[in-house]
Design a protein around this motif. Structure first.
Motif, short mmCIF file in Angstrom:
data_model
loop_
_atom_site.label_atom_id
_atom_site.label_comp_id
_atom_site.label_asym_id
_atom_site.label_seq_id
_atom_site.Cartn_x
_atom_site.Cartn_y
_atom_site.Cartn_z
N SER A 186 0.92 -1.51 -0.11
CA SER A 186 -0.35 0.05 0.04
C SER A 186 0.77 0.84 0.51
CB SER A 186 -1.31 0.25 0.95
OG SER A 186 -0.69 0.08 2.25
N PRO A 187 0.54 2.24 -1.00
CA PRO A 187 1.02 3.33 -0.91
C PRO A 187 1.38 4.15 -0.05
CG PRO A 187 -0.05 3.10 -3.26
CD PRO A 187 -0.62 1.58 -1.59
N ASP A 188 2.32 4.99 0.15
CA ASP A 188 2.30 5.99 1.34
C ASP A 188 0.51 7.38 1.10
OD1 ASP A 188 4.34 4.36 3.19
OD2 ASP A 188 5.81 5.95 2.86
N ASN A 189 0.90 7.51 -0.19
CA ASN A 189 0.59 8.30 -0.26
C ASN A 189 -1.37 8.41 -0.89
OD1 ASN A 189 1.27 7.76 -2.73
ND2 ASN A 189 1.63 9.60 -3.80
N ILE A 190 -0.98 6.65 -0.56
CA ILE A 190 -3.04 5.91 -1.49
C ILE A 190 -3.73 7.24 -1.47
CG2 ILE A 190 -3.08 4.94 1.24
CD1 ILE A 190 -4.29 3.42 -2.85
N GLN A 191 -4.13 8.21 0.06
CA GLN A 191 -5.47 8.96 -0.43
C GLN A 191 -4.98 9.81 -0.96
OE1 GLN A 191 -4.75 9.36 4.38
NE2 GLN A 191 -7.35 9.03 4.43
N LYS A 216 5.34 4.89 -6.83
CA LYS A 216 5.73 4.69 -5.75
C LYS A 216 5.07 4.80 -3.89
CE LYS A 216 6.80 8.90 -7.40
NZ LYS A 216 7.25 9.76 -7.25
N SER A 217 6.27 3.42 -3.66
CA SER A 217 5.50 4.40 -1.76
C SER A 217 6.88 4.82 -0.82
CB SER A 217 5.48 2.81 -1.76
OG SER A 217 6.67 1.79 -1.84
N THR A 226 -1.69 -5.00 1.24
CA THR A 226 -2.49 -5.14 -0.11
C THR A 226 -3.87 -3.74 0.49
OG1 THR A 226 -2.13 -7.11 -1.10
CG2 THR A 226 -4.21 -5.55 -1.81
N VAL A 227 -3.79 -2.38 -0.23
CA VAL A 227 -5.02 -1.66 -0.10
C VAL A 227 -6.19 -1.66 -0.80
CG1 VAL A 227 -4.06 0.20 -1.10
CG2 VAL A 227 -5.55 0.51 0.62
N GLU A 258 -21.77 7.50 0.17
CA GLU A 258 -21.28 6.74 0.49
C GLU A 258 -20.73 6.65 -1.06
OE1 GLU A 258 -22.12 2.46 2.09
OE2 GLU A 258 -19.59 1.78 1.36
N ILE A 259 -19.47 6.62 -1.35
CA ILE A 259 -18.99 6.18 -2.71
C ILE A 259 -17.75 5.38 -2.85
CG2 ILE A 259 -19.97 8.63 -3.80
CD1 ILE A 259 -16.98 9.67 -3.73
N THR A 260 -16.74 5.31 -1.98
CA THR A 260 -15.77 4.11 -2.22
C THR A 260 -15.72 3.40 -0.68
OG1 THR A 260 -15.30 5.50 -3.63
CG2 THR A 260 -13.29 3.77 -2.88
N GLN A 261 -15.34 2.02 -1.01
CA GLN A 261 -14.64 1.70 0.42
C GLN A 261 -13.71 1.28 -0.09
OE1 GLN A 261 -15.81 -0.63 3.32
NE2 GLN A 261 -18.05 0.36 2.88
N PHE A 262 -12.71 1.96 1.55
CA PHE A 262 -10.90 1.61 1.33
C PHE A 262 -10.42 1.05 2.29
CE2 PHE A 262 -8.31 5.05 -0.02
CZ PHE A 262 -6.88 4.70 0.98
N THR A 263 -9.96 0.09 2.02
CA THR A 263 -9.72 -0.79 3.16
C THR A 263 -8.31 -0.89 3.19
OG1 THR A 263 -11.50 -1.72 2.85
CG2 THR A 263 -9.95 -3.40 3.61
N TYR A 264 -7.55 -1.61 3.68
CA TYR A 264 -6.38 -2.35 4.42
C TYR A 264 -6.35 -3.19 4.89
CZ TYR A 264 -4.36 2.75 3.90
OH TYR A 264 -3.56 3.67 4.02
N PHE A 265 -5.90 -4.12 3.59
CA PHE A 265 -6.56 -5.76 4.18
C PHE A 265 -5.00 -5.88 4.91
CE2 PHE A 265 -7.69 -7.02 -0.26
CZ PHE A 265 -9.59 -6.85 -0.10
N GLN A 266 -5.94 -6.51 5.67
CA GLN A 266 -5.00 -7.43 6.70
C GLN A 266 -4.95 -8.91 6.74
OE1 GLN A 266 -3.05 -4.95 9.79
NE2 GLN A 266 -3.60 -3.79 8.00
N GLU A 267 -5.90 -9.85 6.62
CA GLU A 267 -5.70 -11.10 6.76
C GLU A 267 -6.76 -11.51 5.65
OE1 GLU A 267 -7.29 -13.74 9.72
OE2 GLU A 267 -5.83 -13.14 11.62
N ILE A 268 -6.14 -12.24 4.77
CA ILE A 268 -7.22 -13.19 3.80
C ILE A 268 -6.50 -14.23 3.78
CG2 ILE A 268 -6.65 -13.09 0.98
CD1 ILE A 268 -8.17 -11.01 1.11
N GLY A 269 -7.88 -15.14 3.77
CA GLY A 269 -7.77 -16.16 3.84
C GLY A 269 -7.23 -17.35 5.59
#
Lengths: 305, 724
Positions: free
Chosen positions: A84-89, A304-305, A154-155, A135-146
């Motif tokens: 997830s990039p530092d400037n993702i927002q 860039k991250s 991953t964002v 509400e127009i977007t869901q914005f999520t920093y995944f912590q766990e998958i499966g």
């Protein structure tokens, strides 16, 4: 901006940020997260960036085409970036500006909304992004998958394309959206809403669906045992959709619900584990320096991250 | 005895030693969940003070400020260097420490070792007890600037949140990603790194707003708190939450008055508004008056829960078709933002209207059967099973508190109580459970008493919330909660420490408040027994209690103690003495509380403590002998003090009985206090353990009567008396 221009515009923006423009997955799913480009690619250390529209099916949300805001079939626009990039927002806000939503003329808010998918054994923290209260977007920093803890993180950005288009076009019914200059969203989807709502709620054959669920579950397990993770995961996606259909049909009691979810989750977990170990065996190919990569991306590098 | 002590010494002023200076720390984040901010700010201030104390750094006022994008700590006059301390620990005496030849003994060597000082550095000091050996340790003072590079990172890492996340390869966990750090001490940057971010002297303004020509979303340099606040204000951020609170309140007042309305004060919403914006700017919106036909509760929930909007009332209490949204933007033209908010609300209201109309097509009574498909809790069964238990329990309670009419009403209300869980509106707004049930019951043609009871069943919603007003509502609320507590205890789900996922403590507190403040004469031990029978009859599988966990009744009694302590300022020993005996009698909370209050009042009297001394002496003797006879032989009464005691007892006893029966506890206690002189004289005048066994037994019987009399009121042996 027509509905199709909106998708094109997001494509252009995220392609410029170095994302792979993926295509929708060709299976019924409840959310863009199920797409292997998100669910599987979020696993492991390989960098990844992808953007794609995904048709989503949520049988219980059908309203026979009578509700201006609710659909059993709609389009998410999905962006995933790892790490997830530092400037993702800022990148995200840039995409809104690109759509003609100037953040300096609106009230854009990041309101806590933590995401969890019990069927995928996945969760993350983030926000729902609101534009002047909508509400127009869901914005999520995944912590766990499966059930697997992620590193790097991953964002995921999930745009509600219809909502945004309705806002931009200032229409109150999704069916009135201009898909293109000549065709309305309703021209394409109203009848599907009517027919599919009738199917989902009234006509779906419960015993056929139940039997199919079991058959697909077995097939998924069989394929997993044979090391065919990708087709196995397809069957996992299919079981999830069958569960949603059974749920909409009112065929699942509360106690059974939990059990069904656990069964899908078990498949998803196993697919995730197998995928990760396969990628490891292959030496995580995307970790290689870009020169050696088989598909050499031209133009800008990954965000860039 | 001389204790080891810390003696802070003023550091000798070194030429050029800088004066105390201000510390400013800002943790810049992506948008934090608003509920996390106030506790994080408290923790930030508290742990800063704690850490500085550990580091022996003196300081002035500690302030913590915050917005969704920043947590700020300001410490005034932070000393530039640690206080030097000299720690002196007393060891063995001089004679034990050194032999005649002046050589250190094993004791001295051991002591020096334990204090990690050299034997030769031990000092001998004169104390009131003679000469003793002391270990003296000096801890030097390091400069603050250096220490802060350790203190600040640990301060940040110590912050914990209900949910935290990782976002980059640093592996750091925080509520949301940390994106910048500002750390200045005396105007100079404190060097450190946390979560992959290097601290410096830059902050960021509002994302979209700046009162400096379009300089949005840019970093700015600052050098102290004053300049920080000024710079941020120019860049569209009000970092002080109290200032934002004041701004919001005055905006709300102005807007409501502009439409001659009144604000519906809602503290949750206010907190949410304060902590979701960096720059508050409230706007007034309008919705189509056609929606005013919906119940007020639905409209208010739609505004509050989905959108965080305030409602505006007419003076007489009905709603105006208006709402107030506190935005995070200030534009000259707010039209676009207002219209956006209005559109969203209308879509919500249209949904609610649809549900409300659909819901009323099916009667609550017809929904009850469907509760079989709604699990309340895996181990505690379905809402249908619960409904059955609550019906029987409410009926029982109604029988204990009233007549046939009450029983009929309570039974009907209980039957329908959970049916609204299946309605569309409650699905959409779970907080309207109960209230919607009442609304739909009325629509179905149920009586007003039944409808009100259903509407009030979840009151009080919070610890200090409003109680049900009707007796039927109180009974239903009690039945629901007693069943919940008993059922969870039965299946082994019992609160431990801070873990109370099903809010059983809150339920128990509600039971206490309803019974006490409603002054209901309900025997709680009988109520709990019924509840247990019902749970058992449904065959819920019991889990044997683990050691140390309490019974439902004790659990509720514990909340009574808490209530007595916090609401009435009752002493623990006073409550204990009343509760100790209560388990053997009807367990009526309001009655127990009256006793406690009366007892506490009398403890203030000067003769009370001496009376307790006399009583406890009597009690101990009776206990020691396990005496349980109260027959007194008049012929064996020798001494006038014995006669006096018997006379006063015979006078007091029936009066105490009468007063207790009338719940006149203060008066009953007055009577007991009258016994003080005769008990005292008794112990002065005669020896209980007389040589003659007959005399001894007779006197023990007298004391036994005293003991029994007192114990009618409470177990006074638990009362703590000065000097016993």
């Amino acid at each position: 901006m027509t509905f199709q221009e909106l998708i094109l515009s997001l494509h252009r923006y995220w392609a410029n940020q170095g994302c792979v423009l993926h295509q929708p997955y060709d299976l019924e799913m409840g959310a863009g997260t199920f797409h292997p480009a998100t669910f599987l690619r979020a696993l492991g250390p390989e960098p990844w960036g992808a953007a794609y529209p995904q048709p989503c099916r949520r049988p219980t949300d059908g309203r026979y085409g009578e509700n201006p805001n609710r659909l059993q079939h709609y389009y998410q626009y999905q962006v995933v970036l790892k790490p997830s990039p530092d400037n993702i927002q800022s990148l995200y806000l840039g995409s809104l500006a690109h759509l003609g939503i100037n953040p300096k003329q609106h009230d854009i808010r990041f309101i806590q909304d933590d995401w969890e998918s019990p069927t995928l054994g996945a969760w993350g923290l983030g926000w729902e992004v609101r534009l002047d209260g909508m509400e127009i977007t869901q914005f999520t920093y995944f912590q766990e998958i499966g059930g697997i803890e992620l590193n790097p993180i991953t964002v995921e950005l999930t745009y509600g394309t219809e909502r945004i288009a309705m806002y931009l076009q200032e229409v109150d019914s999704v069916f009135d959206l201009a898909w293109s200059d000549t065709i309305a969203y309703g021209d394409i989807h109203h009848e599907t809403e009517v027919q599919c709502s009738k199917y989902n709620f009234e006509e779906a054959d419960i015993s056929m669906l139940t039997a199919t669920f079991q058959a697909f579950e077995s097939e998924c397990k069989r394929l997993l045992a044979r090391g065919l993770t990708v087709p196995a995961y397809d069957y996992c996606i299919k079981t999830s959709h069958l569960f949603n259909l059974l749920d909409a049909r009112g065929a699942i009691s509360v106690a059974e619900r939990t059990e069904y979810i656990a069964r899908v989750r078990a498949l998803a977990r196993q697919c995730a584990e197998n995928y990760l170990s396969e990628r490891q065996t292959q030496g995580f190919p995307l970790l290689k320096p870009q020169g050696q990569s088989r598909s050499k991306p031209k133009g800008k590098a990954l965000v860039k991250s | 005895m001389v204790h080891p002590k810390k003696k802070p010494l003023a550091y000798p002023s070194v030429a050029g030693e800088p004066p105390p200076a201000e510390l400013l720390l800002e943790i810049g984040t992506e948008e934090l969940p608003y509920q996390f901010i106030p506790p994080a700010l408290r923790a930030l201030g508290d742990s800063a003070a704690q850490l500085l104390k550990e580091y022996r750094l003196s300081h002035g006022a500690v302030r913590a400020l915050g917005t969704p994008r920043r947590l700020v700590l300001v410490i005034a006059s932070l000393a530039s260097r640690q206080t030097v301390t000299v720690k002196e620990t007393m060891g063995p005496s001089k004679s034990h420490s050194f032999d005649t030849a002046g050589q250190p003994t094993k004791a001295a060597i051991g002591f020096a070792g334990s204090q990690s000082v050299a034997v030769k550095d031990l000092e001998i000091r004169q104390t009131p007890k003679g000469e003793y050996v002391f270990a003296v340790k000096r801890e030097p003072g390091y400069p603050t600037h250096k220490l802060l590079s350790d203190i600040l990172p640990s301060l940040i890492e110590q912050l914990s949140f209900p949910k935290s996340m990782r976002w980059n390869e640093s592996g750091m966990r925080f509520a949301r990603p940390v994106r910048w750090l500002l750390a200045l001490y005396g105007g100079k940057v404190v060097k450190f790194q946390v979560g992959g971010v290097q601290a410096d002297d830059r902050t960021w303004g509002h994302r979209f707003l700046a009162f400096d020509k379009s300089k949005t979303n840019q970093w700015v340099r600052v050098n102290d708190f004053m300049s920080y606040v000024k710079v941020l204000e120019r860049h569209g951020v009000i970092p002080d939450q109290e200032q934002r609170r004041t701004m919001i309140l005055s905006q709300l007042t102005r807007l409501t008055h502009s439409v001659r309305g009144d604000l519906h004060r809602d503290d949750d919403l206010l907190e949410q508004a304060i902590y979701t914006v960096e720059y508050p700017h409230a706007i007034l919106g309008t919705f189509d008056p056609q929606y005013l036909t919906l119940p007020k509760a639905i409209l208010m929930s739609a505004m509050k829960e989905h959108q965080g909007f305030f409602s505006v009332m007419r003076r007489e209490g009905s709603l105006l078709p208006k709402f107030i949204s506190v935005t995070n933007m200030k534009l000259e033209d707010m039209r676009l933002i207002r219209e956006g908010n209005e559109r969203v609300l209308v879509a919500r209201l249209a949904d609610a209207k649809f549900f409300f109309e659909e819901d009323r097509r099916i009667k609550l009574a017809e929904r009850v059967e469907k509760l079989k498909g709604v699990i309340f809790h895996q181990k505690v069964g379905t809402q249908h099973q619960r409904t059955n238990r609550i019906v029987l329990l409410s009926t029982k309670f109604a029988g204990m508190l009233g007549g046939d009419q009450l029983i009929t009403t309570c039974r009907r209300a209980a039957e329908l109580s959970k049916a609204d869980l299946l309605t569309g509106i409650v699905g959409e707004f779970p907080s309207l459970q109960g209230e919607m049930g009442g609304e739909y019951a009325r629509h179905d043609g149920e009586s007003e008493a039944v409808s009100l009871a259903i509407a009030e069943q979840y009151l009080p919603r919070a610890m200090e919330g409003e109680l049900p007003k009707t007796l039927e509502g109180k009974i239903l609320s009690l039945a629901d909660r007693v069943d919940t507590i008993v059922a969870f205890f039965h299946v082994g789900v019992v609160p431990t420490g801070s873990e109370d996922p099903f809010g059983l403590r809150r339920h128990a507190s509600a039971v206490v408040r309803i019974l006490v403040e409603g002054n209901l004469w309900l025997n709680l031990s009988e109520a709990v027994r019924h509840a247990k029978e019902l749970v058992q009859a449904q065959g819920l599988s019991a889990v044997p209690h683990s050691k140390g966990s309490s019974e439902p009744l004790d659990f509720i009694a514990e909340r009574l103690r808490h209530y007595g302590r916090t609401v009435h300022g009752l002493r623990d020993d006073v409550m204990e003495s009343v509760l100790k005996l209560a388990t053997k009698r009807p367990f009526v909370l309001s009655d127990l509380l009256s006793r406690m209050k009366a007892l506490q009042a009398i403890t203030a009297r000067p003769e009370f403590d001496p009376l307790m001394v006399g009583f406890k002496r009597a009690h101990r003797l009776v206990q020691k002998e396990k005496w349980s006879r109260d027959v007194i032989n008049p012929e064996l009464v020798q001494h006038p003090v014995e006669k006096e005691l018997i006379n006063v007892l015979s006078e007091v006893e029936p009066r105490v009985q009468t007063m207790m029966a009338k719940s006149e506890y203060a008066k009953a206690l007055e009577e007991l206090v009258r016994l003080k002189p005769v008990i005292d004289q008794f112990f002065v005048g005669v020896l209980v353990n007389a040589d003659n066994p007959a005399l001894r037994e007779n006197r023990l019987s007298m004391l036994y009567k005293v003991d029994v009399l007192f114990r009618q009121f409470a177990d006074f042996s638990h009362i703590v008396v000065q000097g016993t």
